[in-house]
Design an enzyme around this catalytic site. Sequence first.
Site, PDB file in Angstrom:
ATOM      1  N   CYS A  79      42.073  40.941  52.718  1.00  0.00           N
ATOM      2  CA  CYS A  79      43.115  41.944  52.915  1.00  0.00           C
ATOM      3  C   CYS A  79      42.961  42.616  54.295  1.00  0.00           C
ATOM      4  O   CYS A  79      43.083  41.957  55.313  1.00  0.00           O
ATOM      5  CB  CYS A  79      43.135  42.956  51.775  1.00  0.00           C
ATOM      6  SG  CYS A  79      44.669  43.925  51.699  1.00  0.00           S
ATOM      7  N   HIS A 188      44.378  39.613  47.616  1.00  0.00           N
ATOM      8  CA  HIS A 188      43.104  39.990  46.998  1.00  0.00           C
ATOM      9  C   HIS A 188      42.683  38.906  46.007  1.00  0.00           C
ATOM     10  O   HIS A 188      43.213  38.852  44.886  1.00  0.00           O
ATOM     11  CB  HIS A 188      43.254  41.316  46.243  1.00  0.00           C
ATOM     12  CG  HIS A 188      43.333  42.506  47.125  1.00  0.00           C
ATOM     13  ND1 HIS A 188      42.212  43.163  47.606  1.00  0.00           N
ATOM     14  CD2 HIS A 188      44.400  43.164  47.621  1.00  0.00           C
ATOM     15  CE1 HIS A 188      42.591  44.184  48.351  1.00  0.00           C
ATOM     16  NE2 HIS A 188      43.916  44.207  48.386  1.00  0.00           N
ATOM     17  N   GLU A 190      40.034  38.794  44.271  1.00  0.00           N
ATOM     18  CA  GLU A 190      39.397  39.431  43.113  1.00  0.00           C
ATOM     19  C   GLU A 190      40.413  40.021  42.144  1.00  0.00           C
ATOM     20  O   GLU A 190      40.056  40.417  41.026  1.00  0.00           O
ATOM     21  CB  GLU A 190      38.414  40.512  43.579  1.00  0.00           C
ATOM     22  CG  GLU A 190      39.017  41.812  44.050  1.00  0.00           C
ATOM     23  CD  GLU A 190      39.557  41.795  45.476  1.00  0.00           C
ATOM     24  OE1 GLU A 190      39.887  42.883  45.985  1.00  0.00           O
ATOM     25  OE2 GLU A 190      39.621  40.705  46.086  1.00  0.00           O
TER      26      GLU A 190
END
Length: 208
Positions: A79, A188, A190
């Site tokens: 990011c 992202h 995650e």
Amino acid sequence: MLAIIDYGVGNLFSLARSLEYLGVKCQITRSLTELTAADRIILPGVGAFGDARKKLDELSLVEPIQELAASGKPFLGICLGMQLLFDKSEEFGDHPGLGLIPGRIVSMRGAFEQASIDLKVPQIGWNKLNVHNHQSPLVKSLGENDFVYYVHSYYATDCQEHLIADSEYGISIPGIVQNKNVFGTQFHPEKSGTVGLNILKAFTEVPV
């Protein structure tokens, strides 16, 4: 050991939990000794480019990061961390980046206004990832209809040579970039479910 750089920007713990779920040993650190000892490094980040760059400067991390990347260690920016990899950003003024990937960070809103595109800024949510360079180790597990999660108002441009995958949001948004051992994801991983976990796993398997 994988090191996640802690410079006061970003949700480090969700990233650490994702890596631990994958069985990857990681540590959140700003210690140069620990960063140097790590096999691979992740630079996360959310927020404004200028503030993040200022924090890296205050912690005297800019030159060490550049040297660690130049050493050949697998290095991943996520990011805002990806945006910091580029030469410069135009977010609220001109700010120098880390210069690890050629290109610059510009405003999505400005691009939309120029092209008369009526889409919300920031881009928040899931978007399809289109792979253009299948040679990158980060995309070895990706299919044709994989979606990832974005949250951003600025994007990378002038980086076609290093573009691995993009997403369409009125314009082409670079989603994954790579310059040798240096990788970046605008989204992202995650927060991107199984697809994101597979991308993180692929990064942890990039040869040291």
